[in-house]
Design a protein around this motif. Structure first.
Motif, PDB file in Angstrom:
ATOM      1  N   PRO A  64      -6.700  43.473 -86.344  1.00 32.60           N
ATOM      2  CA  PRO A  64      -6.834  42.646 -87.551  1.00 32.60           C
ATOM      3  C   PRO A  64      -5.721  41.613 -87.703  1.00 32.60           C
ATOM      4  N   SER A  66      -4.810  39.471 -85.659  1.00 29.12           N
ATOM      5  CA  SER A  66      -5.289  38.184 -85.154  1.00 29.12           C
ATOM      6  C   SER A  66      -6.087  37.439 -86.227  1.00 29.12           C
ATOM      7  N   GLU A  67      -6.712  38.174 -87.165  1.00 27.52           N
ATOM      8  CA  GLU A  67      -7.436  37.532 -88.260  1.00 27.52           C
ATOM      9  C   GLU A  67      -6.496  36.860 -89.256  1.00 27.52           C
ATOM     10  N   ARG A  97     -11.284  36.156 -97.243  1.00 32.77           N
ATOM     11  CA  ARG A  97     -10.630  36.452 -95.961  1.00 32.77           C
ATOM     12  C   ARG A  97      -9.491  37.453 -96.144  1.00 32.77           C
ATOM     13  N   ARG A 100     -10.945  40.873 -96.945  1.00 34.81           N
ATOM     14  CA  ARG A 100     -11.588  41.438 -95.752  1.00 34.81           C
ATOM     15  C   ARG A 100     -10.548  42.041 -94.818  1.00 34.81           C
ATOM     16  N   VAL A 101      -9.456  41.308 -94.577  1.00 37.60           N
ATOM     17  CA  VAL A 101      -8.390  41.823 -93.716  1.00 37.60           C
ATOM     18  C   VAL A 101      -7.804  43.097 -94.312  1.00 37.60           C
ATOM     19  N   THR A 104     -10.195  46.020 -93.836  1.00 40.18           N
ATOM     20  CA  THR A 104     -10.199  46.461 -92.441  1.00 40.18           C
ATOM     21  C   THR A 104      -8.962  47.294 -92.137  1.00 40.18           C
TER      22      THR A 104
END
Length: 175
Positions: A64, A66-67, A97, A100-101, A104
């Motif tokens: 994650p 990298s996100e 975003r 979401r990160v 996760t």
């Protein structure tokens, strides 16, 4: 002892938060820069837990992370958590975003951690950057922060885990 998974800011945003910490100190409010965590850096915490194998945490955070590349956030408001810790913070404008990160990461870390803190569970997570804990003088805190320019735009530069309260870095991954 506990561990916090934190997102750290680019240099400009880091400096802007540190200026607010200094404004708080100048008004007699102990900032996050002076405790309770040693060597604190301006950040947004994604989760806190009591224990977990750090190699496993680093592995599940690497994907994650990298996100987070080029993730911009906005520190847009002053807020307080009226809990026993009485925390003053800069509220982060939530984006899909960012949430979401965090979802996760929370899902992955919860599966390997013991003592995952409820404040950081998906659905209860309030993205923020701590300015001070154990705040008693709310007027001085408000006065200090209102003299600082908001909003602060930040880009996430790295993500890492620290031990609380020592501040000992467990790992730090550039994004």
């Amino acid at each position: 002892m506990a561990f916090a998974l934190e997102m750290y800011f680019d240099g400009g945003a880091d400096a802007a938060v540190r200026r607010i910490w200094a404004l708080l100190e100048s008004r007699g409010v102990a900032s996050a820069g002076s405790g309770p965590v040693a060597n604190a850096r301006p950040h947004v915490t994604l989760c806190v837990f009591d224990s977990a194998p750090m190699d496993s945490v680093e592995r599940v955070v690497s994907a994650p992370a990298s996100e987070l590349q080029n993730l911009s956030i906005v520190l847009s408001s002053l807020g307080f958590f009226k809990t026993a810790e009485s925390v003053a913070f800069l509220g982060v404008t939530p984006t899909e975003r960012l949430l979401r990160v965090q979802r996760t990461v929370a899902t992955e870390v919860q599966s390997i951690a013991v003592g995952y803190w409820n404040y950081y569970r998906p659905g209860t997570f309030v993205p923020h950057c701590t300015l001070a804990s154990n705040v008693c003088d709310f007027a001085a805190t408000i006065d200090a922060v209102t003299t600082a320019p908001l909003p602060i735009s930040a880009t996430i530069a790295s993500v890492g885990v620290i031990e609380i309260p020592s501040g000992r870095v467990q790992f730090d991954i550039a994004v």
